[in-house]
Design a protein around this motif. Structure first.
Motif, PDB file in Angstrom:
ATOM      1  N   GLN A  14       2.328   4.507  -9.118  1.00 27.98           N
ATOM      2  CA  GLN A  14       1.520   3.291  -9.006  1.00 27.98           C
ATOM      3  C   GLN A  14       0.027   3.591  -8.890  1.00 27.98           C
ATOM      4  O   GLN A  14      -0.379   4.523  -8.196  1.00 27.98           O
ATOM      5  CB  GLN A  14       1.967   2.465  -7.792  1.00 27.98           C
ATOM      6  CG  GLN A  14       3.325   1.835  -7.956  1.00 27.98           C
ATOM      7  CD  GLN A  14       3.381   0.934  -9.172  1.00 27.98           C
ATOM      8  OE1 GLN A  14       2.705  -0.089  -9.246  1.00 27.98           O
ATOM      9  NE2 GLN A  14       4.207   1.319 -10.153  1.00 27.98           N
ATOM     10  N   THR A  15      -0.790   2.787  -9.566  1.00 30.02           N
ATOM     11  CA  THR A  15      -2.244   2.909  -9.450  1.00 30.02           C
ATOM     12  C   THR A  15      -2.706   2.383  -8.095  1.00 30.02           C
ATOM     13  O   THR A  15      -3.756   2.789  -7.601  1.00 30.02           O
ATOM     14  CB  THR A  15      -2.952   2.136 -10.577  1.00 30.02           C
ATOM     15  OG1 THR A  15      -2.537   0.772 -10.554  1.00 30.02           O
ATOM     16  CG2 THR A  15      -2.649   2.759 -11.932  1.00 30.02           C
ATOM     17  N   TYR A  16      -1.949   1.479  -7.517  1.00 27.28           N
ATOM     18  CA  TYR A  16      -2.229   0.966  -6.174  1.00 27.28           C
ATOM     19  C   TYR A  16      -1.540   1.894  -5.186  1.00 27.28           C
ATOM     20  O   TYR A  16      -0.341   2.151  -5.304  1.00 27.28           O
ATOM     21  CB  TYR A  16      -1.685  -0.467  -6.044  1.00 27.28           C
ATOM     22  CG  TYR A  16      -2.112  -1.157  -4.786  1.00 27.28           C
ATOM     23  CD1 TYR A  16      -3.331  -1.815  -4.718  1.00 27.28           C
ATOM     24  CD2 TYR A  16      -1.307  -1.160  -3.653  1.00 27.28           C
ATOM     25  CE1 TYR A  16      -3.744  -2.461  -3.571  1.00 27.28           C
ATOM     26  CE2 TYR A  16      -1.704  -1.802  -2.500  1.00 27.28           C
ATOM     27  CZ  TYR A  16      -2.926  -2.450  -2.460  1.00 27.28           C
ATOM     28  OH  TYR A  16      -3.332  -3.083  -1.315  1.00 27.28           O
ATOM     29  N   GLN A  17      -2.276   2.395  -4.220  1.00 28.29           N
ATOM     30  CA  GLN A  17      -1.735   3.459  -3.380  1.00 28.29           C
ATOM     31  C   GLN A  17      -1.359   3.072  -1.949  1.00 28.29           C
ATOM     32  O   GLN A  17      -0.719   3.848  -1.261  1.00 28.29           O
ATOM     33  CB  GLN A  17      -2.739   4.615  -3.323  1.00 28.29           C
ATOM     34  CG  GLN A  17      -2.910   5.325  -4.651  1.00 28.29           C
ATOM     35  CD  GLN A  17      -1.648   6.048  -5.040  1.00 28.29           C
ATOM     36  OE1 GLN A  17      -1.188   6.932  -4.331  1.00 28.29           O
ATOM     37  NE2 GLN A  17      -1.052   5.673  -6.164  1.00 28.29           N
ATOM     38  N   ASN A  18      -1.727   1.886  -1.483  1.00 29.59           N
ATOM     39  CA  ASN A  18      -1.420   1.529  -0.099  1.00 29.59           C
ATOM     40  C   ASN A  18      -0.046   0.856  -0.022  1.00 29.59           C
ATOM     41  O   ASN A  18       0.069  -0.357   0.044  1.00 29.59           O
ATOM     42  CB  ASN A  18      -2.504   0.620   0.492  1.00 29.59           C
ATOM     43  CG  ASN A  18      -2.356   0.485   1.996  1.00 29.59           C
ATOM     44  OD1 ASN A  18      -1.614   1.224   2.630  1.00 29.59           O
ATOM     45  ND2 ASN A  18      -3.073  -0.458   2.572  1.00 29.59           N
ATOM     46  N   TRP A  19       0.985   1.685  -0.051  1.00 29.67           N
ATOM     47  CA  TRP A  19       2.351   1.192  -0.012  1.00 29.67           C
ATOM     48  C   TRP A  19       3.221   2.081   0.855  1.00 29.67           C
ATOM     49  O   TRP A  19       2.896   3.230   1.135  1.00 29.67           O
ATOM     50  CB  TRP A  19       2.950   1.077  -1.417  1.00 29.67           C
ATOM     51  CG  TRP A  19       2.834   2.288  -2.295  1.00 29.67           C
ATOM     52  CD1 TRP A  19       1.899   2.504  -3.264  1.00 29.67           C
ATOM     53  CD2 TRP A  19       3.665   3.462  -2.289  1.00 29.67           C
ATOM     54  NE1 TRP A  19       2.104   3.720  -3.858  1.00 29.67           N
ATOM     55  CE2 TRP A  19       3.186   4.334  -3.274  1.00 29.67           C
ATOM     56  CE3 TRP A  19       4.756   3.861  -1.540  1.00 29.67           C
ATOM     57  CZ2 TRP A  19       3.755   5.582  -3.530  1.00 29.67           C
ATOM     58  CZ3 TRP A  19       5.338   5.101  -1.794  1.00 29.67           C
ATOM     59  CH2 TRP A  19       4.840   5.935  -2.787  1.00 29.67           C
ATOM     60  N   GLU A  20       4.315   1.501   1.290  1.00 32.34           N
ATOM     61  CA  GLU A  20       5.414   2.254   1.873  1.00 32.34           C
ATOM     62  C   GLU A  20       6.622   1.938   1.005  1.00 32.34           C
ATOM     63  O   GLU A  20       6.670   0.888   0.359  1.00 32.34           O
ATOM     64  CB  GLU A  20       5.673   1.861   3.332  1.00 32.34           C
ATOM     65  CG  GLU A  20       6.230   0.460   3.495  1.00 32.34           C
ATOM     66  CD  GLU A  20       6.631   0.118   4.927  1.00 32.34           C
ATOM     67  OE1 GLU A  20       6.777   1.016   5.765  1.00 32.34           O
ATOM     68  OE2 GLU A  20       6.797  -1.092   5.198  1.00 32.34           O
TER      69      GLU A  20
END
Length: 142
Positions: free
Chosen positions: A36-42
């Protein structure tokens, strides 16, 4: 590929995969979340007493990335109960969640685009996406 860095203003997204006997496809599913290009995940993967190597595949990835958490059910739950149990695992600091089935994958910009829509439209309650069934696009329109 743009990459949205994790910072204090980026809302946290929880990606959820309730899995039962998904060993054949689970690595591809997990790799799509890692890309993912979006990195703030769990990422929470709940193994529902699979009889194949689902748990082993998930644990390998859990060791690679601290954002991945694997939970193994001790008893087999019905699909609905397992989905409900999976949702209950979302961290309190998460603002959004995204289900990804163990035999599916998401495109690299999926979380980035979905967060962008949600943040730009605070009155919207659900952001979803199109899906491919073979080469046919489904979920288009209202």
């Amino acid at each position: 590929m743009s990459c949205v860095p994790m910072n204090s203003t980026s809302p946290k997204v929880t990606v959820l995969t309730p899995a039962y006997n998904e060993a054949k496809y689970l690595a591809q599913c997990i790799e799509s979340v890692l890309a993912q290009t979006y990195q703030n995940w769990e990422y929470i993967i709940v193994d529902n007493c699979s009889k194949d190597a689902t748990l082993e595949v998930a644990r390998r990835y859990e060791q690679r990335d601290k954002r991945i958490r694997v939970i193994h059910n001790e008893t087999l739950l019905s699909q609905a109960k397992n989905f409900n149990f999976t949702v209950q695992q979302i961290s309190a600091d998460s603002q959004y969640c995204k289900f990804v089935q163990g035999d599916d994958f998401i495109y690299p910009q999926c979380l980035e685009e979905m967060v962008k829509v949600a943040e730009s439209n605070p009155s919207v309650g659900i952001v979803t996406s199109y899906r491919l069934d073979g080469e046919k696009v489904k979920g288009d329109g209202l």
